[in-house]
Design a protein around this motif. Structure first.
Motif, short mmCIF file in Angstrom:
data_model
loop_
_atom_site.label_atom_id
_atom_site.label_comp_id
_atom_site.label_asym_id
_atom_site.label_seq_id
_atom_site.Cartn_x
_atom_site.Cartn_y
_atom_site.Cartn_z
N TYR A 78 0.69 -1.71 -0.01
CA TYR A 78 0.00 -0.03 0.44
C TYR A 78 0.92 1.18 -0.09
O TYR A 78 0.16 2.11 -0.19
CB TYR A 78 -1.15 -0.17 0.82
CG TYR A 78 -0.64 0.74 2.54
CD1 TYR A 78 0.07 -0.04 3.48
CD2 TYR A 78 -0.51 2.01 2.89
CE1 TYR A 78 0.78 0.91 4.69
CE2 TYR A 78 -0.94 2.21 4.27
CZ TYR A 78 0.14 1.28 4.66
OH TYR A 78 0.48 2.60 5.93
N GLN A 79 1.98 1.33 0.74
CA GLN A 79 2.58 2.65 0.53
C GLN A 79 3.70 2.71 -1.00
O GLN A 79 4.15 1.53 -1.94
CB GLN A 79 4.05 2.51 1.42
CG GLN A 79 3.45 2.76 2.84
CD GLN A 79 3.81 4.18 3.18
OE1 GLN A 79 2.84 4.61 1.81
NE2 GLN A 79 2.96 4.36 4.23
N PRO A 80 3.97 3.97 -1.74
CA PRO A 80 3.11 4.82 -1.09
C PRO A 80 1.88 5.62 -1.41
O PRO A 80 1.19 6.57 -2.17
CB PRO A 80 4.23 5.98 -2.00
CG PRO A 80 4.33 5.61 -3.41
CD PRO A 80 3.95 4.13 -2.80
N LEU A 81 1.33 3.90 -2.15
CA LEU A 81 -0.28 5.19 -3.74
C LEU A 81 -1.17 3.96 -3.51
O LEU A 81 -2.41 4.46 -3.48
CB LEU A 81 0.03 3.96 -5.25
CG LEU A 81 1.08 5.24 -5.45
CD1 LEU A 81 1.11 4.79 -7.19
CD2 LEU A 81 0.97 6.89 -5.61
N GLY A 82 -1.28 3.70 -1.44
CA GLY A 82 -2.75 2.80 -0.81
C GLY A 82 -3.14 1.49 -1.57
O GLY A 82 -2.25 0.58 -2.23
N PRO A 83 -4.16 0.89 -1.17
CA PRO A 83 -4.75 -0.69 -1.35
C PRO A 83 -4.36 -0.40 -2.53
O PRO A 83 -5.24 0.95 -3.68
CB PRO A 83 -6.50 -0.19 -0.15
CG PRO A 83 -5.84 0.83 0.53
CD PRO A 83 -5.27 2.24 0.03
N PHE A 84 -4.96 -1.78 -3.17
CA PHE A 84 -4.90 -2.26 -4.27
C PHE A 84 -5.48 -3.73 -3.63
O PHE A 84 -6.56 -3.93 -4.04
CB PHE A 84 -3.74 -2.33 -5.38
CG PHE A 84 -3.48 -2.52 -6.95
CD1 PHE A 84 -4.63 -1.72 -7.43
CD2 PHE A 84 -2.91 -3.09 -7.13
CE1 PHE A 84 -4.40 -1.81 -9.10
CE2 PHE A 84 -2.73 -3.31 -9.08
CZ PHE A 84 -4.54 -3.22 -9.43
N HIS A 125 -5.86 2.15 -7.87
CA HIS A 125 -7.31 2.72 -8.58
C HIS A 125 -7.45 3.69 -9.09
O HIS A 125 -7.01 4.80 -8.44
CB HIS A 125 -8.43 2.33 -7.55
CG HIS A 125 -8.37 0.81 -7.53
ND1 HIS A 125 -8.43 -0.65 -8.38
CD2 HIS A 125 -8.22 0.28 -6.10
CE1 HIS A 125 -8.31 -1.76 -7.42
NE2 HIS A 125 -7.84 -1.17 -6.19
N LEU A 183 -3.96 6.83 2.10
CA LEU A 183 -4.47 5.54 0.82
C LEU A 183 -4.98 5.77 -0.33
O LEU A 183 -4.73 5.41 -0.76
CB LEU A 183 -6.01 5.61 1.43
CG LEU A 183 -6.57 4.97 2.89
CD1 LEU A 183 -7.68 5.10 2.97
CD2 LEU A 183 -5.87 3.56 2.86
#
Lengths: 430, 430
Positions: free
Chosen positions: A257-263, B173, B260
């Motif tokens: 999740y780092q640095p662009l968030g949950p995927f 996303h 996030l």
């Protein structure tokens, strides 16, 4: 406009029933004979709006609403509510009002028609309930102060609540394509994670499968690119509410999740309940939200009651267990940011909202130890496993576990339920 | 299958032309008379496939491909390519081959039909080019090592490249609803940001508007919930490539993105080029990617040439400037993660991919100082503004600026161009 709480239906409604005349939530039902149909729930029944339209029960409405007239009965024979919503807010408001009229105790039009009742009223236990909305886009907020603080302290000890949190409803774009109907089994996903103590990641079935108890609202009116929505108008863009289980693989999530968030830790599945409960039905359950300190910037400053008093529960039923165990009871009134604030913030940069968009609240936790909306919090990231009645313990979900979420608002003899969302964990693919 | 580089068309193609017979990219054109049509680009022309189908030029194909036959000519009179793609990979491959056959120098069928040429061939300068695909979902990767390192060092000094970066193609996303056609003006968004030195945020027009030079692939074949895609098959799921400008508001982004990921700092607009260039057309430009160290986990291990040698340029034209200025020249072969790796990773948890999904690369930078794909990097977060030929300087984009991105692959007399994507910045709303 909410329906008079004193009104009764000619259909027998039990006190614990989620769907009295005052609720009338929308969903998509299906039977092998009929295929998918738009319906509203009433007691133990679903009112098939396609059948109603075919028998002329919407004719008067169609005369008043030209966009509905041309779309009838076609718009009620769809696999999602999206087409109905696209006809516009006046249409979906009027359709629900017409349903209430048909179902009230003193209206003989449907009640006394043997053919009508046989054609239009189906036992809910005998129909399949599909995903009600095809999610055009899906956004997940992070609106519970308790959850953000608890989860933050586990992912970032010493730095749980980031400086932006009290200034804006933090959110991220979720994956719309993996939103599934209640009852759809959820396969344990595979993915990359960093095992404890390891220096390199491994790939395999998640070892930390979790649920997240959320509410989601369905956008019923879109906005154009570049348009914004003043806070005072935000609620008119909301069609209704759903229960939402945002399944999460915590090991995959924390590695990626780092640095662009949950995927991928989230995008394998999210489950939604089958009946969309309108804001009108929830009108009697409005409450003010928590005091916001510091005061938000003017575009997010609200007065009045924009939160809702809805009790939420999570239950867990292992494969062999005779009945589910309650894991969590909380309430949507704990949310720091209201749905109106979420929507206004979402549109504040001109991002177009679309009919059918889902905006979920983020996990809803409360201050009490049993008001925590995910295992991450309930077990302190697996450090304090729960013991179930059968003697087994759960740090995370096991294969075969069924997670059930329920929601209802109740006050002075009126109960407006959200039904439930459930899903059973399947073992990872070979 | 790529088209023989030696083959010529009966349409005159200039050496610098992006669209020779070997390219034949797909797009959606429109004229006031015709409405939207599926077309392929050839030299200075667009071949209107709806007109071709009406005149029987696809009849032979329809006989062989039953799914195409039933859909003709309807599928060519759409506002996006999605319906054509949904007919399946064999169909879109065969349609392109049939176009190549119709356009090759020695085929008189269309060439010698005055009616056919008049009906089917439109000058590109006389048609409007629409957004080619309705993005079902949009995912943005972060696949350039140089960009991740440069951007990371500006957002997180001392900690630019996070531990996961060399193990998986990091992605998030994005917002599908704000993807717009090339030429659509982009209004400067408003949002929350923390002014330098301030302790509380403010709300207003972004002060740090940026572009991001990216390539995006269009998913042409979907996957089912729970399915995965082995790396060796990943490219067969890709229909083609687009130029992609992922407009960014850096001040909004840096205030909101923890924990996030990016949200409103990106979701106000992303611009795509109009012609989707197929992987078949780019086959002669395959190159191996950079060595990956450490080796990725087995599901991401590739052999062979899965990268493409495509030159990319960014130009900036202020409102009053007579011509654009080149700001950046880079190449897609610099990407660390291939499109195949991106797609296989995306599907690795069972997340369903859908026809029409866009997967963008993330900003593509190279090692050279003029190979940086966004102003964030080019100006070191505004610290080193660029000076333009008119004497003005740019730390960030100004109102009235037009950003133009171009791409092409060229080798041994063969040039396969991607055309361009452009957008002009409008002042923030009052």
């Amino acid at each position: 406009m909410p329906i008079d709480p004193a009104l009764r239906s000619w259909i027998d409604i039990k006190p614990a029933d989620d769907f009295p005349l005052q609720n009338l939530p929308f969903g998509i039902i299906s039977t092998p004979d009929t295929g998918p149909r738009v319906a509203v729930a009433i007691g133990g029944y679903a009112l098939d709006l396609y059948a109603c339209a075919q028998l002329g029960y919407f004719d008067a409405l169609a005369d008043d609403l030209p966009t509905l007239g041309a779309a009838l009965p076609r718009v009620f024979r769809r696999r999602s509510l999206n087409a109905l919503l696209k006809l516009g807010r006046p249409v979906w408001l009027a359709v629900r009002e017409r349903c209430a009229e048909l179902l009230r105790y003193d209206n003989p039009a449907l009640r006394d028609s043997e053919l009508g009742v046989r054609a239009c009223l189906l036992r809910r236990s005998e129909v399949e309930l599909l995903r009600p909305v095809k999610p055009t886009n899906y956004t997940d907020f992070y609106s519970s102060l308790e959850h953000a603080t608890n989860a933050g302290s586990l992912f970032r000890p010493g730095n749980p609540l980031l400086p932006n949190w009290r200034h804006l409803p933090v959110a991220y774009h979720g994956r719309a394509s993996s939103v599934v109907a209640s009852g759809t089994p959820v396969r344990r996903p595979q993915g990359q994670y960093l095992p404890a103590g390891a220096t390199a990641p491994t790939f395999g079935p998640t070892q930390m499968l979790d649920f997240e108890l959320e509410m989601a609202f369905v956008v019923g009116q879109g906005t154009a690119l570049g348009s914004t929505v003043p806070l005072g108008q935000a609620e008119s863009y909301i069609f209704g509410l759903l229960l939402f289980n945002d399944w999460s693989a915590r090991d995959i999530q924390s590695w990626e999740y780092q640095p662009l968030g949950p995927f991928l830790g989230k995008s394998f599945a999210s489950s939604v309940s089958g009946w969309v409960v309108t804001l009108d039905a929830l009108e009697p359950f409005r409450v003010p939200g928590p005091a916001q300190e510091p005061a938000p910037l003017p575009y997010l400053q609200a007065s009045g009651a924009h939160h809702f008093d809805i009790t939420l529960e999570v239950l867990l039923q292992p494969a062999e267990a005779p009945e589910p165990t309650l894991l969590c009871r909380t309430n949507t009134q704990h949310l720091y940011w209201s749905m109106a604030q979420q929507l206004t913030h979402h549109a504040s940069n001109g991002c177009p909202l679309a009919v059918g968009d889902l905006c979920a609240s983020g996990t809803i936790s409360g201050a009490a130890p049993d008001a925590l909306g995910c295992l991450l919090e309930l077990t302190r990231r697996g450090q304090q496993p729960l013991t179930l009645p059968d003697g087994s313990s759960r740090a995370w979900l096991a294969d075969g576990d069924t997670v059930i979420m329920r929601g209802y608002a109740a006050r002075e003899g009126l109960r407006i339920g959200l039904g439930e969302v459930r899903g059973t964990v399947l073992p990872a693919a070979e």
